[in-house]
Write a protein that holds these residues in place. Structure first.
Motif, mmCIF file in Angstrom:
data_model
loop_
_atom_site.group_PDB
_atom_site.id
_atom_site.type_symbol
_atom_site.label_atom_id
_atom_site.label_comp_id
_atom_site.label_asym_id
_atom_site.label_seq_id
_atom_site.Cartn_x
_atom_site.Cartn_y
_atom_site.Cartn_z
ATOM 1 N N ILE A 121 -65.025 5.231 13.447
ATOM 2 C CA ILE A 121 -64.657 6.446 12.586
ATOM 3 C C ILE A 121 -65.476 7.355 13.293
ATOM 4 O O ILE A 121 -64.807 8.379 13.638
ATOM 5 C CB ILE A 121 -65.368 6.290 11.152
ATOM 6 C CG1 ILE A 121 -64.398 5.329 10.449
ATOM 7 C CG2 ILE A 121 -65.608 7.422 10.382
ATOM 8 C CD1 ILE A 121 -64.831 4.882 9.159
ATOM 9 N N SER A 122 -66.676 6.907 13.816
ATOM 10 C CA SER A 122 -67.605 8.105 14.682
ATOM 11 C C SER A 122 -66.916 8.346 15.799
ATOM 12 O O SER A 122 -66.976 9.544 16.196
ATOM 13 C CB SER A 122 -68.899 7.482 14.408
ATOM 14 O OG SER A 122 -69.313 6.191 15.660
ATOM 15 N N ILE A 123 -66.549 7.465 16.570
ATOM 16 C CA ILE A 123 -65.887 7.802 18.013
ATOM 17 C C ILE A 123 -64.657 8.405 17.902
ATOM 18 O O ILE A 123 -64.291 9.440 18.600
ATOM 19 C CB ILE A 123 -65.754 6.396 18.915
ATOM 20 C CG1 ILE A 123 -67.123 6.300 19.179
ATOM 21 C CG2 ILE A 123 -64.894 6.801 19.944
ATOM 22 C CD1 ILE A 123 -67.355 4.815 19.907
ATOM 23 N N SER A 124 -63.742 7.995 16.785
ATOM 24 C CA SER A 124 -62.647 8.769 16.857
ATOM 25 C C SER A 124 -62.838 10.329 16.245
ATOM 26 O O SER A 124 -62.261 11.137 16.738
ATOM 27 C CB SER A 124 -62.087 8.049 15.330
ATOM 28 O OG SER A 124 -61.525 6.877 16.062
ATOM 29 N N GLU A 125 -63.820 10.646 15.436
ATOM 30 C CA GLU A 125 -64.276 12.125 14.860
ATOM 31 C C GLU A 125 -64.829 12.608 16.170
ATOM 32 O O GLU A 125 -64.497 13.695 16.271
ATOM 33 C CB GLU A 125 -65.347 11.763 14.055
ATOM 34 C CG GLU A 125 -65.707 13.176 13.526
ATOM 35 C CD GLU A 125 -64.868 13.771 12.580
ATOM 36 O OE1 GLU A 125 -64.888 15.062 12.783
ATOM 37 O OE2 GLU A 125 -63.858 13.639 12.028
ATOM 38 N N ALA A 126 -65.514 12.084 17.065
ATOM 39 C CA ALA A 126 -65.990 12.674 18.203
ATOM 40 C C ALA A 126 -64.945 13.116 19.223
ATOM 41 O O ALA A 126 -65.215 14.088 19.915
ATOM 42 C CB ALA A 126 -67.017 12.010 18.877
ATOM 43 N N LEU A 127 -63.910 12.362 19.365
ATOM 44 C CA LEU A 127 -62.897 12.722 20.113
ATOM 45 C C LEU A 127 -61.616 13.247 19.665
ATOM 46 O O LEU A 127 -60.844 13.367 20.299
ATOM 47 C CB LEU A 127 -62.516 11.365 20.839
ATOM 48 C CG LEU A 127 -63.503 10.551 21.775
ATOM 49 C CD1 LEU A 127 -63.202 9.125 22.363
ATOM 50 C CD2 LEU A 127 -63.932 11.676 22.909
ATOM 51 N N LYS A 128 -61.822 13.617 18.444
ATOM 52 C CA LYS A 128 -60.604 14.205 17.443
ATOM 53 C C LYS A 128 -59.866 15.341 18.253
ATOM 54 O O LYS A 128 -58.592 15.439 18.101
ATOM 55 C CB LYS A 128 -60.662 14.464 16.228
ATOM 56 C CG LYS A 128 -61.920 15.741 16.086
ATOM 57 C CD LYS A 128 -62.131 16.178 14.519
ATOM 58 C CE LYS A 128 -62.672 17.262 14.529
ATOM 59 N NZ LYS A 128 -63.805 17.383 14.009
ATOM 60 N N ASP A 129 -60.524 16.142 18.879
ATOM 61 C CA ASP A 129 -59.909 17.223 19.441
ATOM 62 C C ASP A 129 -59.513 16.850 21.354
ATOM 63 O O ASP A 129 -59.197 18.011 21.850
ATOM 64 C CB ASP A 129 -60.831 18.394 19.778
ATOM 65 C CG ASP A 129 -61.176 18.997 18.112
ATOM 66 O OD1 ASP A 129 -60.025 18.929 17.451
ATOM 67 O OD2 ASP A 129 -62.399 19.402 17.792
ATOM 68 N N GLN A 133 -56.398 8.204 22.951
ATOM 69 C CA GLN A 133 -56.099 7.182 21.810
ATOM 70 C C GLN A 133 -57.230 6.350 21.685
ATOM 71 O O GLN A 133 -57.738 5.755 22.670
ATOM 72 C CB GLN A 133 -54.886 6.805 22.094
ATOM 73 C CG GLN A 133 -54.264 5.831 20.902
ATOM 74 C CD GLN A 133 -53.186 5.089 21.168
ATOM 75 O OE1 GLN A 133 -52.416 5.255 22.123
ATOM 76 N NE2 GLN A 133 -52.697 4.111 20.244
ATOM 77 N N VAL A 134 -57.781 6.128 20.446
ATOM 78 C CA VAL A 134 -58.712 5.197 20.066
ATOM 79 C C VAL A 134 -58.305 4.399 19.049
ATOM 80 O O VAL A 134 -57.790 4.911 17.944
ATOM 81 C CB VAL A 134 -60.053 5.999 19.574
ATOM 82 C CG1 VAL A 134 -61.152 4.985 19.355
ATOM 83 C CG2 VAL A 134 -60.656 6.996 20.498
#
Length: 168
Positions: A121-129, A133-134
């Motif tokens: 969740i935290s890494i996906s949020e950090a890389l959302k922009d 692909q995570v």
């Protein structure tokens, strides 16, 4: 008796250390890793535009040490310690971004499914922009999803896989 006991303890510790050093030397000779030498667009874009907080001097120092280690092509064994919320996951993510900049994929293994989910969740949020692909792989991941993840991994679309021992 006290001096003899102390000497036996010293000898035992000394030989344990020698065995560990020999094992490390053999590992460095036997297993050649990939050299991670480029700090490129992925790392720099994230660092300049999306890093959610200023890194501490300790985090910067550790990242520099990790970069040096990864540049050798030798296996890196590192223990990163810190309190909850001290930025260990961010240091891991920045290290992963270095790997991606060099054309490789990376995984992050957590000891529990709860922690793996939190990292996802935290890494996906950090890389959302960013176009990275995570995905998450745990023991409870369904078979169809596992096949999809394996396909994405083999075709290079999946850059970061986070999970538990199921990664192995």
């Amino acid at each position: 008796l006290r001096l003899a006991t102390r000497r036996l303890k010293f000898d035992e510790l000394f030989f344990v250390q020698l065995r560990l050093l020999r094992a490390k030397a053999q590992r460095n000779e036997t297993y050649k890793g990939k050299v991670i030498s480029v700090i490129g667009d992925v790392f720099n874009t994230f660092f300049k535009n999306y890093l959610p907080f200023e890194l501490t001097n300790a985090q910067k120092r550790v990242l520099k040490e990790i970069r040096i280690d990864m540049g050798t092509g030798k296996q890196m064994n590192r223990l990163l310690q810190g309190d909850v919320g001290s930025g260990k996951t961010m240091v891991a993510l920045l290290s992963i971004l270095m790997v991606i900049d060099n054309g490789f994929q990376a995984c992050l293994m957590a000891p529990t499914e709860i922690l793996a989910n939190q990292h996802f969740i935290s890494i996906s949020e950090a890389l959302k922009d960013m176009d990275i692909q995570v995905e998450l792989l745990t023991g409870s991941t369904k078979t169809a999803k596992r096949r999809e993840l394996l396909q994405d991994l083999s075709e290079g679309r999946l850059k970061i896989l986070i999970g538990t021992h199921a990664l192995i």
